[in-house]
Design a protein around this motif. Structure first.
Motif, mmCIF file in Angstrom:
data_model
loop_
_atom_site.group_PDB
_atom_site.id
_atom_site.type_symbol
_atom_site.label_atom_id
_atom_site.label_comp_id
_atom_site.label_asym_id
_atom_site.label_seq_id
_atom_site.Cartn_x
_atom_site.Cartn_y
_atom_site.Cartn_z
ATOM 1 N N VAL A 99 -41.169 -10.240 8.458
ATOM 2 C CA VAL A 99 -40.172 -9.198 8.152
ATOM 3 C C VAL A 99 -40.769 -8.077 7.307
ATOM 4 C CG1 VAL A 99 -38.103 -10.615 8.388
ATOM 5 C CG2 VAL A 99 -39.280 -10.545 6.177
ATOM 6 N N VAL A 100 -41.787 -8.410 6.510
ATOM 7 C CA VAL A 100 -42.403 -7.387 5.650
ATOM 8 C C VAL A 100 -43.198 -6.402 6.511
ATOM 9 C CG1 VAL A 100 -44.007 -6.995 3.747
ATOM 10 C CG2 VAL A 100 -42.514 -9.002 3.717
ATOM 11 N N THR A 101 -43.996 -6.924 7.451
ATOM 12 C CA THR A 101 -44.819 -6.017 8.268
ATOM 13 C C THR A 101 -43.938 -5.153 9.169
ATOM 14 O OG1 THR A 101 -45.185 -7.671 10.024
ATOM 15 C CG2 THR A 101 -46.794 -7.587 8.234
ATOM 16 N N MET A 102 -42.854 -5.743 9.712
ATOM 17 C CA MET A 102 -41.958 -4.924 10.559
ATOM 18 C C MET A 102 -41.280 -3.842 9.724
ATOM 19 S SD MET A 102 -40.038 -7.394 13.294
ATOM 20 C CE MET A 102 -39.125 -8.296 12.069
ATOM 21 N N THR B 150 -32.314 -8.486 4.371
ATOM 22 C CA THR B 150 -32.896 -9.490 5.258
ATOM 23 C C THR B 150 -32.275 -10.845 4.957
ATOM 24 O OG1 THR B 150 -34.956 -10.458 6.099
ATOM 25 C CG2 THR B 150 -34.848 -10.055 3.726
ATOM 26 N N GLU B 151 -32.241 -11.705 5.972
ATOM 27 C CA GLU B 151 -31.908 -13.094 5.703
ATOM 28 C C GLU B 151 -33.115 -13.971 6.031
ATOM 29 O OE1 GLU B 151 -28.601 -12.864 9.039
ATOM 30 O OE2 GLU B 151 -29.025 -14.950 8.596
ATOM 31 N N THR B 152 -34.285 -13.320 6.159
ATOM 32 C CA THR B 152 -35.544 -14.023 6.410
ATOM 33 C C THR B 152 -36.507 -13.723 5.263
ATOM 34 O OG1 THR B 152 -35.123 -13.241 8.690
ATOM 35 C CG2 THR B 152 -36.998 -14.661 8.383
ATOM 36 N N ALA C 158 -38.815 -9.338 -4.077
ATOM 37 C CA ALA C 158 -38.087 -8.705 -2.964
ATOM 38 C C ALA C 158 -39.040 -8.239 -1.872
ATOM 39 C CB ALA C 158 -37.298 -7.508 -3.484
ATOM 40 N N VAL C 159 -38.605 -8.347 -0.625
ATOM 41 C CA VAL C 159 -39.363 -7.751 0.492
ATOM 42 C C VAL C 159 -39.612 -6.280 0.185
ATOM 43 C CG1 VAL C 159 -39.188 -7.071 2.925
ATOM 44 C CG2 VAL C 159 -38.552 -9.384 2.236
ATOM 45 N N SER D 175 -33.366 -2.690 7.337
ATOM 46 C CA SER D 175 -32.861 -3.998 7.766
ATOM 47 C C SER D 175 -33.971 -4.633 8.573
ATOM 48 C CB SER D 175 -31.639 -3.828 8.667
ATOM 49 O OG SER D 175 -30.552 -3.358 7.917
ATOM 50 N N THR D 176 -34.346 -5.859 8.231
ATOM 51 C CA THR D 176 -35.479 -6.482 8.930
ATOM 52 C C THR D 176 -35.272 -7.990 9.016
ATOM 53 O OG1 THR D 176 -37.901 -6.746 8.924
ATOM 54 C CG2 THR D 176 -36.843 -6.578 6.756
ATOM 55 N N ASP D 177 -35.385 -8.556 10.191
ATOM 56 C CA ASP D 177 -35.139 -9.994 10.343
ATOM 57 C C ASP D 177 -35.838 -10.582 11.553
ATOM 58 O OD1 ASP D 177 -33.517 -11.557 8.473
ATOM 59 O OD2 ASP D 177 -32.059 -9.934 8.715
ATOM 60 N N VAL D 178 -36.120 -11.876 11.419
ATOM 61 C CA VAL D 178 -36.590 -12.689 12.543
ATOM 62 C C VAL D 178 -35.542 -13.783 12.720
ATOM 63 C CG1 VAL D 178 -38.393 -14.229 13.400
ATOM 64 C CG2 VAL D 178 -39.016 -12.264 11.960
#
Ligand code: CAA
Length: 385
Positions: free
Chosen positions: A52-55, A79-81, A88-89, A138-141
């Motif tokens: 999620v950090v790289t995205m 994020t929830e990932t 923090a991310v 917003s970023t999630d896997v």
């Protein structure tokens, strides 16, 4: 009346993509269950050096290339990932992007709703200080256990949005309808890398949240449904957005056409669920697909299991076409490299422990990569791309 809102946005996803027909074949399921019944064609699968950090950093770097960092006052990442229980991310991303130290950085969480919480917080910051700009990511896997009913509803993406007082894309209107309802429909325990879900309960909880949020929106003087031109709903899978649209029509007693939400489905169908990013992926899909939306009102329903729902509206900017870059968004989706089911399963099973130092293989073509674990800390680096 405040006209603050989303000035521009940028998508990012993973290196790999899995075809749902291949997954269906491997699971012995009729492909139409996934393609039609659930409404998903493909799903994004992270490479070992993506997360999620790289995205988030990838989407944000492309956005800031166009808009710079002047007057940036906050970086809010939903994020929830999350990759750490404390850091923090947003703080990782702040460092990777080399942002000024005068930018506050924080992570927000409430399942898939976190992105909308971050957007509302950004609007508050901009209302108090109209020259300020806020970067919301917003970023999630989305990860479920292999072979479970949730498996075909996985995916991954990030959306970076620049929130300003004079937005080009979408001015957010002040009325919001809210619904917080404590329910155990979907969650991820601290010691689990995959989500736990009661599928049927979650679909019912989503629809209850929508009708409750709508009622609050209407009671607070939100726009009448007949004056909402397009709808984007949170999309764990695209069929869910169709169900939401029908639920809203039934609940309000007003006939809504499928065409009012169809353009918002295209990107999610390709990327899969991206939790916090999913609603804003749908917004990008809508704005990229239609070229006569200037001045039109969009209704947005954000849902996060657990649960929090919010229904709100925005007005599309007169010059939104000058800001949107549909070719770039389509390239993000089309440039993914296909994987077969065996490789996808191997990637899914690969979870690094923080107890051991590890280096990740170089796979991603994105500008940032997750390099591995060193001294119990996650290490990220620029790839020079
Ligand atoms: N051809 C066409 N359609 C078919 C078919 C076929 N051969 N076989 C089945 N279908 C249809 C079914 O009729 C059904 O459609 P309807 O719901 O319109 O009737 C659809 O395919 C799915 O079939 P099932 O209900 O049998 O599917 P399932 O029980 O195996 O799993 C699911 C579906 C419960 C959604 C599961 O994928 C899941 O648990 N997903 C994760 C949870 C989720 O996303 N919940 C959504 C609300 S929660 C939320 O929004 C937050 C979030 O992001 C997670």
């Amino acid at each position: 009346m405040s006209t603050a809102g989303i000035h521009d946005l940028e998508l990012a996803t993973t290196h790999h993509v899995l075809d749902m027909a291949d997954l269906a074949a491997a699971r012995g399921v009729d492909p139409n269950k996934y393609l039609v019944g659930i409404g998903q064609s493909r799903m994004s699968v992270p490479a070992p050096d993506e997360d999620v950090v790289t995205m988030a950093a990838t989407a944000a770097s492309r956005l800031l290339e166009r808009h710079g960092t002047e007057d940036l006052r906050a970086l809010l990442v939903a994020t929830e990932t999350g990759v750490d229980q404390s850091k923090a991310v947003a703080t990782f991303v702040h460092g990777m992007l080399g942002l000024p130290s005068s930018v506050r950085s924080v992570e927000l969480k409430q399942a898939c709703y976190g992105g909308t919480a971050a957007l509302q917080m950004a609007l508050g910051i901009v209302a108090r200080e109209p020259s300020a700009r806020v970067l919301v990511i917003s970023t999630d896997v989305a990860r479920y256990a292999l072979g479970t009913p949730g498996e075909p509803t996985q995916g991954a993406a990030a959306v970076a949005m620049l929130v300003t007082a004079e937005p080009a894309l979408l001015a957010i209107e002040p009325v919001s309808g809210l619904a917080t309802i404590d329910v155990d429909d979907f969650w991820r325990p601290n010691d689990s890398t995959t989500a736990v879900v009661d599928g049927a309960l979650s679909m019912g909880a989503y629809q209850n949240s929508l009708t409750a949020a709508w009622d609050d929106f209407a009671a607070r003087g939100g726009a009448p449904i007949e004056q909402i031109d397009r709808f984007v709903h949170h999309q764990p899978f695209t069929k869910m957005a169709r169900k939401a649209h029908m639920t809203l029509a039934r609940h309000t007693g007003v006939r809504l056409s499928g065409a009012q939400m169809e353009s918002g489905l295209a990107y999610n169908r390709e990327l899969g669920n991206s939790y916090t990013a999913s609603l804003y992926v749908a917004l990008a899909s809508l704005l990229d697909a239609e070229d006569d939306l200037a001045g039109k009102r969009v209704g947005l329903f954000s849902y996060g299991s657990g649960s929090v729902g919010e229904f709100f509206t925005g007005i599309v900017g007169e010059d939104y076409l000058a800001v949107r870059r549909p070719e770039a968004d389509r390239a993000v989706i089309e440039d993914r490299v296909p994987v077969g089911v065996e490789e996808y399963m191997a990637l899914h099973r690969r979870v690094l422990s923080s107890e051991e130092d590890a280096e990740t293989p170089r796979v991603t073509r994105a500008p940032f990569r997750f390099a591995g674990i060193q001294g119990r800390a996650r290490r990220y680096e620029a790839t020079g791309r």
